[in-house]
Design a protein around this motif. Structure first.
Motif, PDB file in Angstrom:
ATOM      1  N   TRP A 113       3.880 -12.063  -2.975  1.00 49.67           N
ATOM      2  CA  TRP A 113       3.846 -10.759  -2.813  1.00 49.67           C
ATOM      3  C   TRP A 113       2.623 -10.048  -3.751  1.00 49.67           C
ATOM      4  O   TRP A 113       1.926  -9.113  -3.353  1.00 49.67           O
ATOM      5  CB  TRP A 113       5.243 -10.197  -3.229  1.00 49.67           C
ATOM      6  N   ASP A 114       2.448 -10.496  -4.934  1.00 49.11           N
ATOM      7  CA  ASP A 114       1.347 -10.069  -5.709  1.00 49.11           C
ATOM      8  C   ASP A 114      -0.020 -10.247  -4.842  1.00 49.11           C
ATOM      9  O   ASP A 114      -0.724  -9.225  -5.340  1.00 49.11           O
ATOM     10  CB  ASP A 114       1.483 -10.739  -7.027  1.00 49.11           C
ATOM     11  N   GLU A 115      -0.305 -11.229  -4.368  1.00 48.40           N
ATOM     12  CA  GLU A 115      -1.614 -11.253  -3.747  1.00 48.40           C
ATOM     13  C   GLU A 115      -1.655 -10.363  -2.567  1.00 48.40           C
ATOM     14  O   GLU A 115      -2.619  -9.681  -2.436  1.00 48.40           O
ATOM     15  CB  GLU A 115      -1.528 -12.892  -3.082  1.00 48.40           C
ATOM     16  N   ILE A 116      -0.416  -9.925  -1.935  1.00 43.25           N
ATOM     17  CA  ILE A 116      -0.555  -8.898  -0.887  1.00 43.25           C
ATOM     18  C   ILE A 116      -0.885  -7.641  -1.587  1.00 43.25           C
ATOM     19  O   ILE A 116      -1.667  -6.820  -1.054  1.00 43.25           O
ATOM     20  CB  ILE A 116       0.582  -8.804   0.022  1.00 43.25           C
ATOM     21  N   VAL A 117      -0.147  -7.247  -2.692  1.00 42.40           N
ATOM     22  CA  VAL A 117      -0.524  -6.256  -3.400  1.00 42.40           C
ATOM     23  C   VAL A 117      -2.111  -6.060  -3.819  1.00 42.40           C
ATOM     24  O   VAL A 117      -2.661  -4.859  -3.814  1.00 42.40           O
ATOM     25  CB  VAL A 117       0.275  -5.897  -4.505  1.00 42.40           C
ATOM     26  N   GLY A 118      -2.432  -7.155  -4.243  1.00 42.82           N
ATOM     27  CA  GLY A 118      -3.883  -7.201  -4.766  1.00 42.82           C
ATOM     28  C   GLY A 118      -4.851  -6.809  -3.379  1.00 42.82           C
ATOM     29  O   GLY A 118      -5.927  -6.233  -3.508  1.00 42.82           O
ATOM     30  N   ILE A 119      -4.387  -7.443  -2.289  1.00 44.03           N
ATOM     31  CA  ILE A 119      -5.249  -7.072  -1.133  1.00 44.03           C
ATOM     32  C   ILE A 119      -5.143  -5.310  -0.601  1.00 44.03           C
ATOM     33  O   ILE A 119      -6.269  -4.899  -0.268  1.00 44.03           O
ATOM     34  CB  ILE A 119      -4.639  -8.123   0.124  1.00 44.03           C
ATOM     35  N   VAL A 120      -4.050  -5.146  -0.801  1.00 42.30           N
ATOM     36  CA  VAL A 120      -4.103  -3.536  -0.603  1.00 42.30           C
ATOM     37  C   VAL A 120      -4.855  -2.766  -1.509  1.00 42.30           C
ATOM     38  O   VAL A 120      -5.397  -1.864  -1.285  1.00 42.30           O
ATOM     39  CB  VAL A 120      -2.476  -3.289  -0.432  1.00 42.30           C
ATOM     40  N   ALA A 121      -4.710  -3.191  -2.987  1.00 40.88           N
ATOM     41  CA  ALA A 121      -5.419  -2.304  -3.750  1.00 40.88           C
ATOM     42  C   ALA A 121      -7.075  -2.422  -3.487  1.00 40.88           C
ATOM     43  O   ALA A 121      -7.515  -1.592  -3.724  1.00 40.88           O
ATOM     44  CB  ALA A 121      -5.093  -3.196  -5.253  1.00 40.88           C
ATOM     45  N   ALA A 122      -7.405  -3.667  -2.967  1.00 43.99           N
ATOM     46  CA  ALA A 122      -8.878  -3.675  -2.419  1.00 43.99           C
ATOM     47  C   ALA A 122      -9.174  -2.450  -1.619  1.00 43.99           C
ATOM     48  O   ALA A 122     -10.091  -2.078  -1.593  1.00 43.99           O
ATOM     49  CB  ALA A 122      -8.997  -4.988  -2.486  1.00 43.99           C
ATOM     50  N   VAL A 151      15.277  -7.027  -2.967  1.00 45.22           N
ATOM     51  CA  VAL A 151      16.655  -6.562  -2.623  1.00 45.22           C
ATOM     52  C   VAL A 151      16.719  -7.342  -0.992  1.00 45.22           C
ATOM     53  O   VAL A 151      15.803  -6.897  -0.197  1.00 45.22           O
ATOM     54  CB  VAL A 151      16.593  -4.994  -2.472  1.00 45.22           C
ATOM     55  N   GLY A 152      17.765  -7.772  -1.013  1.00 50.81           N
ATOM     56  CA  GLY A 152      17.943  -8.719   0.650  1.00 50.81           C
ATOM     57  C   GLY A 152      16.747  -9.472   0.858  1.00 50.81           C
ATOM     58  O   GLY A 152      16.677  -9.848   2.074  1.00 50.81           O
ATOM     59  N   GLY A 153      16.316 -10.236  -0.066  1.00 56.94           N
ATOM     60  CA  GLY A 153      15.202 -11.087   0.021  1.00 56.94           C
ATOM     61  C   GLY A 153      13.827 -10.681   0.255  1.00 56.94           C
ATOM     62  O   GLY A 153      12.830 -11.371   0.361  1.00 56.94           O
ATOM     63  N   TYR A 154      13.907  -9.358   0.248  1.00 57.68           N
ATOM     64  CA  TYR A 154      12.444  -8.516   0.555  1.00 57.68           C
ATOM     65  C   TYR A 154      11.752  -8.125  -0.698  1.00 57.68           C
ATOM     66  O   TYR A 154      12.589  -7.501  -1.317  1.00 57.68           O
ATOM     67  CB  TYR A 154      12.660  -7.548   1.640  1.00 57.68           C
ATOM     68  N   PRO A 155      10.613  -7.716  -0.686  1.00 60.61           N
ATOM     69  CA  PRO A 155      10.094  -7.086  -1.913  1.00 60.61           C
ATOM     70  C   PRO A 155      10.370  -5.504  -1.911  1.00 60.61           C
ATOM     71  O   PRO A 155      10.603  -5.063  -0.845  1.00 60.61           O
ATOM     72  CB  PRO A 155       8.555  -7.444  -1.751  1.00 60.61           C
ATOM     73  N   VAL A 156      10.321  -4.916  -3.053  1.00 61.53           N
ATOM     74  CA  VAL A 156      10.518  -3.701  -3.094  1.00 61.53           C
ATOM     75  C   VAL A 156       9.084  -2.814  -3.128  1.00 61.53           C
ATOM     76  O   VAL A 156       8.008  -3.440  -3.431  1.00 61.53           O
ATOM     77  CB  VAL A 156      11.515  -3.208  -4.196  1.00 61.53           C
ATOM     78  N   HIS A 157       9.171  -1.686  -3.189  1.00 62.56           N
ATOM     79  CA  HIS A 157       7.617  -0.856  -2.848  1.00 62.56           C
ATOM     80  C   HIS A 157       7.137  -0.519  -4.159  1.00 62.56           C
ATOM     81  O   HIS A 157       5.862  -0.476  -4.237  1.00 62.56           O
ATOM     82  CB  HIS A 157       7.968   0.539  -2.205  1.00 62.56           C
ATOM     83  N   THR A 158       7.673  -0.757  -5.285  1.00 66.68           N
ATOM     84  CA  THR A 158       7.335  -0.205  -6.449  1.00 66.68           C
ATOM     85  C   THR A 158       5.830  -0.619  -6.724  1.00 66.68           C
ATOM     86  O   THR A 158       4.728   0.171  -7.045  1.00 66.68           O
ATOM     87  CB  THR A 158       8.060  -0.746  -7.744  1.00 66.68           C
ATOM     88  N   LYS A 159       5.522  -1.874  -6.857  1.00 69.15           N
ATOM     89  CA  LYS A 159       4.032  -2.136  -7.060  1.00 69.15           C
ATOM     90  C   LYS A 159       2.971  -1.714  -6.104  1.00 69.15           C
ATOM     91  O   LYS A 159       1.909  -1.368  -6.277  1.00 69.15           O
ATOM     92  CB  LYS A 159       4.023  -3.936  -7.261  1.00 69.15           C
ATOM     93  N   LEU A 160       3.483  -1.763  -4.844  1.00 71.09           N
ATOM     94  CA  LEU A 160       2.652  -1.255  -3.646  1.00 71.09           C
ATOM     95  C   LEU A 160       2.413   0.118  -3.815  1.00 71.09           C
ATOM     96  O   LEU A 160       1.205   0.655  -3.651  1.00 71.09           O
ATOM     97  CB  LEU A 160       3.426  -1.513  -2.484  1.00 71.09           C
ATOM     98  N   SER A 161       3.146   0.919  -4.382  1.00 67.61           N
ATOM     99  CA  SER A 161       3.035   2.543  -4.474  1.00 67.61           C
ATOM    100  C   SER A 161       2.144   2.604  -5.629  1.00 67.61           C
ATOM    101  O   SER A 161       1.423   3.549  -5.673  1.00 67.61           O
ATOM    102  CB  SER A 161       4.668   3.102  -4.867  1.00 67.61           C
ATOM    103  N   ALA A 162       2.283   1.828  -6.731  1.00 67.80           N
ATOM    104  CA  ALA A 162       1.626   1.770  -7.895  1.00 67.80           C
ATOM    105  C   ALA A 162      -0.021   1.730  -7.627  1.00 67.80           C
ATOM    106  O   ALA A 162      -0.807   2.439  -8.083  1.00 67.80           O
ATOM    107  CB  ALA A 162       1.970   1.077  -8.769  1.00 67.80           C
ATOM    108  N   VAL A 163      -0.214   0.716  -6.791  1.00 73.10           N
ATOM    109  CA  VAL A 163      -1.729   0.580  -6.410  1.00 73.10           C
ATOM    110  C   VAL A 163      -2.322   1.513  -5.521  1.00 73.10           C
ATOM    111  O   VAL A 163      -3.547   1.698  -5.179  1.00 73.10           O
ATOM    112  CB  VAL A 163      -2.240  -0.819  -5.860  1.00 73.10           C
ATOM    113  N   SER A 164      -1.346   2.139  -4.599  1.00 77.42           N
ATOM    114  CA  SER A 164      -1.829   3.083  -3.565  1.00 77.42           C
ATOM    115  C   SER A 164      -1.178   4.340  -3.648  1.00 77.42           C
ATOM    116  O   SER A 164      -0.291   4.854  -2.625  1.00 77.42           O
ATOM    117  CB  SER A 164      -1.702   2.438  -2.235  1.00 77.42           C
ATOM    118  N   PRO A 165      -1.159   5.205  -4.699  1.00 78.61           N
ATOM    119  CA  PRO A 165      -0.618   6.244  -4.801  1.00 78.61           C
ATOM    120  C   PRO A 165      -0.705   7.508  -3.760  1.00 78.61           C
ATOM    121  O   PRO A 165      -0.267   8.510  -3.463  1.00 78.61           O
ATOM    122  CB  PRO A 165      -0.887   7.038  -5.923  1.00 78.61           C
ATOM    123  N   ASP A 166      -2.240   7.714  -3.462  1.00 80.08           N
ATOM    124  CA  ASP A 166      -2.906   8.683  -2.390  1.00 80.08           C
ATOM    125  C   ASP A 166      -3.069   8.274  -0.973  1.00 80.08           C
ATOM    126  O   ASP A 166      -3.388   8.784  -0.196  1.00 80.08           O
ATOM    127  CB  ASP A 166      -3.901   9.186  -2.958  1.00 80.08           C
TER     128      ASP A 166
END
Ligand code: ZN
Length: 571
Positions: A113-122, A151-166
């Motif tokens: 999941w962290d790798e995906i967050v990194g792809i979005v951040a870029a 939650v329920g086997g799925y990631p939660v939005h927190t990290k994704l929201s942090a790298v993409s606030p706008d």
């Protein structure tokens, strides 16, 4: 125009009389010779050469007899022993999505999941503020470690929201049956703690009731609907350029993969209008067999006006309807008879209520449309069979169950006995194999999961596809799955259910044609049929099994003309 029609009529008469001698008088426009042709025609299974006249196959046979059909004007092409098969028919894909996916962030190879967050951040770095960022293809079962918070086997939005606030972000699951959204997207979509789960969908929540960012099945629409509303506010020119780019990407993806016909599994009336426009502009170089995906109300209003068979010289047919009775197994959405092994108490989801589906069946019969229903879990398959049987039992309606992944043994004979087609994707078995027994338990998996052997032995017809972009559209990987059931981890998934190579090729050609009422014009290298051919680097019937996935598509022919030739493969 008349002189074009005379040879055509002659050809039809010749074929109808099976008068091989008279066929010799017709001269060919093109002869492909010194080839290894696997015709999928039971009357003439193998040939060395094929003659093509106009857009159709004139004859296939020995080099000498076919070269004898060549006249002064005939082009002759020495195939240097290349293998030729009938043009591949991809019986279940999402055509425009194949293109759109190539315009989104590709998350299929992500290991965490962290790798995906990194792809979005870029991606955020090069995006305008407020611009939507879309990704596709993540699968939590393919990650090598679970997300820190889930939650329920799925990631939660927190990290994704942090790298993409706008920037609003949503990332679609590989199955297409779940999305993860960030806080910005949820706020634009008006998602609050108090929002109820929609029918046939689920919003995953933290213990205090706040949405986690994961939206399953019909709940996805809350997010994707908001994106579509924003998209609809773009200028018509901008929207059209986006769609045309996706369309062109989808066309080339298919042609590079030797696919000459695609069964497009559920599109809007607007998309059909767009296809017609592309066809009129001469840009629909392959053939589409389209399933309409719409509510009964819209179908009632518009379907009669959209029925078309073989428009644009057999490039566009609209005569099918796509509905969904349940969700996907990966997201615990497949509707089961007994609860999930790994989610006790849950039977999955019924995403279209049965009365609604029954009404669609009546509409389909009334307006002469084929009905194609997505059904994955055993309960979903059983209920679909229950609805279909009274219609199909004594008629050649060829209604289809899309996926038909998990079948209770008691229901298995009902496919053949009620003439219901199993439209399956053999690569789903090998992609899902590693985690299917976890969801269903060993016994249920062994007895009912992707049971191609049992279905074929019962006399059922299976047509094959990839469900692209859910899976890669690559037909040789799919063919390999069909004949080996070997998964990426090297193990096999109940290999006793594999197809033979002959069956697998038929599922990708003649059966695909049959599943679209097109077996008289497609699906085999037979005189009178359309000259749609796929050229391969190796013989898929004889190479060692392990070499099947590396067979290359070296050429694709539609209407007797090359629409794709791999570089370095031309004469
Ligand atoms: Zn699909």
């Amino acid at each position: 125009m008349h002189n074009l029609f005379i040879p055509f009529i002659t050809l039809v008469l010749i074929t109808a009389c099976s008068n091989q001698k008279t066929a010799g008088q017709q001269s060919a426009d093109l002869v492909l010779y010194h080839a290894n042709i696997i015709t999928v025609d039971p009357g003439n299974p193998h040939a060395e050469a094929v003659a093509i006249s106009g857009t159709k196959i004139l004859k296939a046979g020995k080099n000498d007899e076919i070269l004898a059909l060549a006249g002064k004007q005939t082009d002759r092409l020495d195939m240097k022993n290349a293998t030729i098969i009938p043009g591949l028919i991809e019986s279940h894909a999402h055509f425009m999505d194949v293109g759109y996916t190539r315009m989104k962030l590709d998350l299929t190879a992500a290991q965490t999941w962290d790798e995906i967050v990194g792809i979005v951040a870029a991606a955020v770095k090069s995006a305008e503020p407020g611009e939507w960022i879309l990704g596709r293809g993540w699968h939590q079962e393919k990650w090598n470690r679970p997300p820190d918070q889930q939650v329920g086997g799925y990631p939660v939005h927190t990290k994704l929201s942090a790298v993409s606030p706008d920037n609003p972000v949503y990332l679609t699951h590989a199955s297409g049956h779940a999305v993860v959204a960030n806080a910005n997207a949820m706020s634009l979509a008006g998602i609050k703690t108090s929002i109820p789960d929609p029918d046939g969908g689920e919003i995953l929540r933290f213990p205090d009731g706040r949405p986690t960012g994961t939206f399953l099945e019909n709940a996805e629409d809350l997010i994707t609907g908001r994106y579509e509303t924003d998209f609809s506010h773009k200028s018509p020119g901008e929207q059209e350029r986006y769609d045309e780019k996706a369309f062109a990407l989808a066309v080339s993806a298919c042609l590079e993969n030797g696919i000459t016909t695609v069964h497009d599994a559920g599109v809007s009336f607007g998309t059909v209008d767009f296809y017609r426009k592309m066809m009129d502009a001469g840009r629909l170089s392959l053939r589409l067999y389209v399933m309409l995906g719409a509510s009964n109300q819209w179908l009632t209003e518009k379907m009669a006006g959209y029925h078309m068979i073989g428009a644009g010289d057999n490039h566009l047919t609209v005569r099918a309807i796509k509905r969904f009775i349940d969700g996907a197994l990966g997201s615990h959405g497949a509707w089961l008879l007994e609860p999930y092994d790994d989610l006790p108490g849950s039977y999955g989801m019924n995403t279209t209520n049965l009365a609604d589906l029954e009404e669609t069946a009546q509409l389909a019969e009334k307006y002469g449309f084929q009905l194609c229903t997505h059904a994955i879990g055993e309960r979903g398959v059983r209920e679909t069979l229950n609805i279909y049987e009274p219609f199909t039992k004594n008629k050649d309606l060829r209604w289809r169950i899309e996926h038909a992944q998990h079948i209770d043994p008691a229901d298995l004979p009902r496919f053949a006995s009620a003439h219901i087609i199993a439209s399956m994707q053999t690569n789903h078995a090998t992609s899902d194999g590693p985690w299917v027994p976890g969801r269903l338990g060993e016994k249920r998996s062994r007895e009912g999961a992707y049971v191609w052997r049992k279905l074929l032995d019962s006399g059922a017809v299976i047509c094959n596809g990839t469900d692209a972009p859910v899976e890669k559209i690559n037909p040789m990987r799919n063919f390999y799955s069909a004949v080996t059931r070997r998964m990426d981890n090297g193990q096999t998934f109940y290999p006793e259910q594999a197809m033979t190579r002959e069956e697998a090729l038929k599922s990708y050609t003649l059966n695909g044609a049959y599943a679209a009422f097109e077996e008289t014009i497609k699906g085999s290298v037979t005189p009178g049929k359309l000259a749609d051919l796929t050229i391969l680097s190796d013989d898929l019937m004889t190479v060692p099994e392990s070499e099947i996935p590396s067979i290359r598509i070296t050429g694709t022919m539609i209407d007797g003309r090359f629409v794709y030739q791999a570089s370095g493969e031309t004469e």
